[in-house]
Design an enzyme around this catalytic site. Structure first.
Site, short mmCIF file in Angstrom:
data_model
loop_
_atom_site.label_atom_id
_atom_site.label_comp_id
_atom_site.label_asym_id
_atom_site.label_seq_id
_atom_site.Cartn_x
_atom_site.Cartn_y
_atom_site.Cartn_z
N ASN A 92 0.82 -1.21 0.00
CA ASN A 92 0.00 0.00 0.00
C ASN A 92 0.85 1.26 0.00
O ASN A 92 1.98 1.25 0.47
CB ASN A 92 -0.91 -0.01 1.23
CG ASN A 92 -2.17 -0.82 0.99
OD1 ASN A 92 -2.76 -0.73 -0.08
ND2 ASN A 92 -2.58 -1.60 1.97
N ARG A 114 -14.62 -8.63 0.92
CA ARG A 114 -15.42 -7.92 1.93
C ARG A 114 -16.82 -7.61 1.40
O ARG A 114 -17.81 -7.78 2.12
CB ARG A 114 -14.71 -6.63 2.34
CG ARG A 114 -13.50 -6.85 3.23
CD ARG A 114 -12.74 -5.56 3.46
NE ARG A 114 -11.66 -5.76 4.43
CZ ARG A 114 -10.53 -5.08 4.43
NH1 ARG A 114 -10.32 -4.14 3.51
NH2 ARG A 114 -9.61 -5.31 5.35
N MET A 165 -6.11 -10.33 4.10
CA MET A 165 -5.35 -9.89 2.92
C MET A 165 -4.55 -11.04 2.33
O MET A 165 -4.47 -11.19 1.10
CB MET A 165 -4.42 -8.73 3.30
CG MET A 165 -3.66 -8.13 2.12
SD MET A 165 -4.73 -7.36 0.89
CE MET A 165 -4.41 -8.40 -0.54
N HIS A 169 -8.17 1.21 -4.34
CA HIS A 169 -8.00 0.34 -3.18
C HIS A 169 -7.80 1.15 -1.91
O HIS A 169 -6.97 0.82 -1.06
CB HIS A 169 -6.82 -0.61 -3.41
CG HIS A 169 -6.63 -1.64 -2.34
ND1 HIS A 169 -7.63 -2.51 -1.94
CD2 HIS A 169 -5.55 -1.93 -1.57
CE1 HIS A 169 -7.17 -3.30 -0.98
NE2 HIS A 169 -5.91 -2.97 -0.73
#
EC number: 1.1.1.37
Length: 358
Positions: free
Chosen positions: A164, A198, A273, A222
């Protein structure tokens, strides 16, 4: 202690890969049996997969899950710390994939050479109060270094980028590959599968269904408002009240924060994840194998909008994302959400581009 035949050489070769001091020269000295020598007898050829950041919160669970994947014949586990321990642990699993560990920058090239699929979860995790953009300064440099290695050692590999903020790191990776002359937009895939997982889970809760029976397209990016679930396109076809739409959209967009706060400083969404990353990696491997109609959502180079990158459904094949699907019909709520997502995404993408170009 005596071993029959070439057993000693096989054991020496495997043991060498559990040591932080392993080098290719040591392998050549310890064994003349070649790369495939310790593959399980009768195993399928499979694919060569590297995980960069294998000792981290996501990486350890992901290493476990990829060791279980029957499509993997060779699993390279790389990290700057603790890679030998994770390698030793995972290597004791009685599945077909051969596991090899690599530690530190000097062994990055060895970890990457010849790989078919490279999965990158490396970087620092989110902590309470942090946004994905707070991670940028640290993780951007990590992604740049790792992608430089990919460009040099396995330029034809498919890359699954998890680090990320994905909305920026995919652009960083693209710029690195462009500089190296190896950029293939079909092979650079930002992993957004957790957003879909999710969405499927939360929608299933509202509808009273099994999540495995639900398919929610999640487009955009994202992070936060860039995560746009298209509830009007849910399968099986379903209708939602305005309050349900608001609840579901907000919960899907803030799922990561929900986990970070629930763990109270003890971590982020590492387990879910890792599951999502393994699921997406499996889809990529099935695509590489030539399976038909392998469709997943991913953050990819795209002409669906005016943005350089956008998450939509893609069809995975032997060359990566071989088809990028259009958004389809949107309702008014989704059209408004799309504009918000694009505005946020534009800045994040440019931030990644500028990191390499400036």
């Amino acid at each position: 202690m005596e071993f029959r035949g070439d057993a000693y050489k096989r054991i020496a070769m495997i043991s060498a890969h559990l040591q932080p001091s392993f080098t290719p020269q040591m392998e050549a000295k310890n064994s003349v049996m070649g790369l495939e020598s310790c593959r399980a007898k009768g195993g399928n050829p499979g694919f060569k997969v590297a995980i960069l950041g294998a000792a981290g919160g996501i990486g350890q669970s992901l290493s476990l899950l990829m060791k279980m994947n029957p499509l993997v014949s060779l699993l390279h586990l790389y990290d700057v710390v603790n890679a030998p321990g994770v390698t030793a642990d995972v290597s004791h699993m009685d599945t077909g994939a051969v596991v090899r560990g690599f530690l530190g920058a000097k062994q990055l090239e060895d970890a990457l050479t010849g790989m078919d699929l490279v999965i990158i979860p490396a970087g620092v995790p989110r902590k309470p109060g942090m946004t994905r953009d707070d991670l940028f300064k640290i993780n951007a440099g990590i992604v740049r270094t790792l992608c430089e290695g990919v460009a040099k050692c396995c330029p034809n590999a498919i890359v699954n980028l998890i680090s990320n903020p994905v909305n920026s790191t995919v652009a960083i990776a693209a710029e690195v590959f462009k500089k190296a002359g190896t950029y293939d937009p079909k092979k650079l895939l930002g992993v957004t599968t957790l957003d879909v997982a999710r969405a499927n889970t939360f929608v299933a809760e509202v509808l009273g269904l099994d999540p495995r029976e639900v398919d929610v397209p999640v487009v955009g990016g994202h992070a936060g408002v860039t995560i746009l679930p298209l509830l009007s396109q849910v399968k099986p076809p379903s209708s939602f009240t305005p309050s349900e739409i608001e609840y579901l959209t907000n919960r899907i967009q803030n799922g990561g924060t929900e986990v970070v706060e629930a763990k109270a400083g003890a971590g982020s969404a590492t387990l879910s994840m890792a599951y999502a990353a393994a699921k997406f990696a499996d889809a990529c491997l099935r695509g590489l194998r030539g399976d038909a109609n392998v469709i997943e959502c991913s953050f990819v180079a795209s002409q669906v909008t005016e943005l350089a990158f956008f998450a939509t459904k893609v069809r995975l094949g032997r060359t990566g994302a071989e088809e990028v699907f259009q958004l389809g019909p949107l309702n008014e709520y989704e059209r408004v959400g799309l504009e918000k997502a694009k505005e946020e995404l534009a800045g994040s993408i440019q931030k990644g581009v500028d990191f390499i170009r400036k």
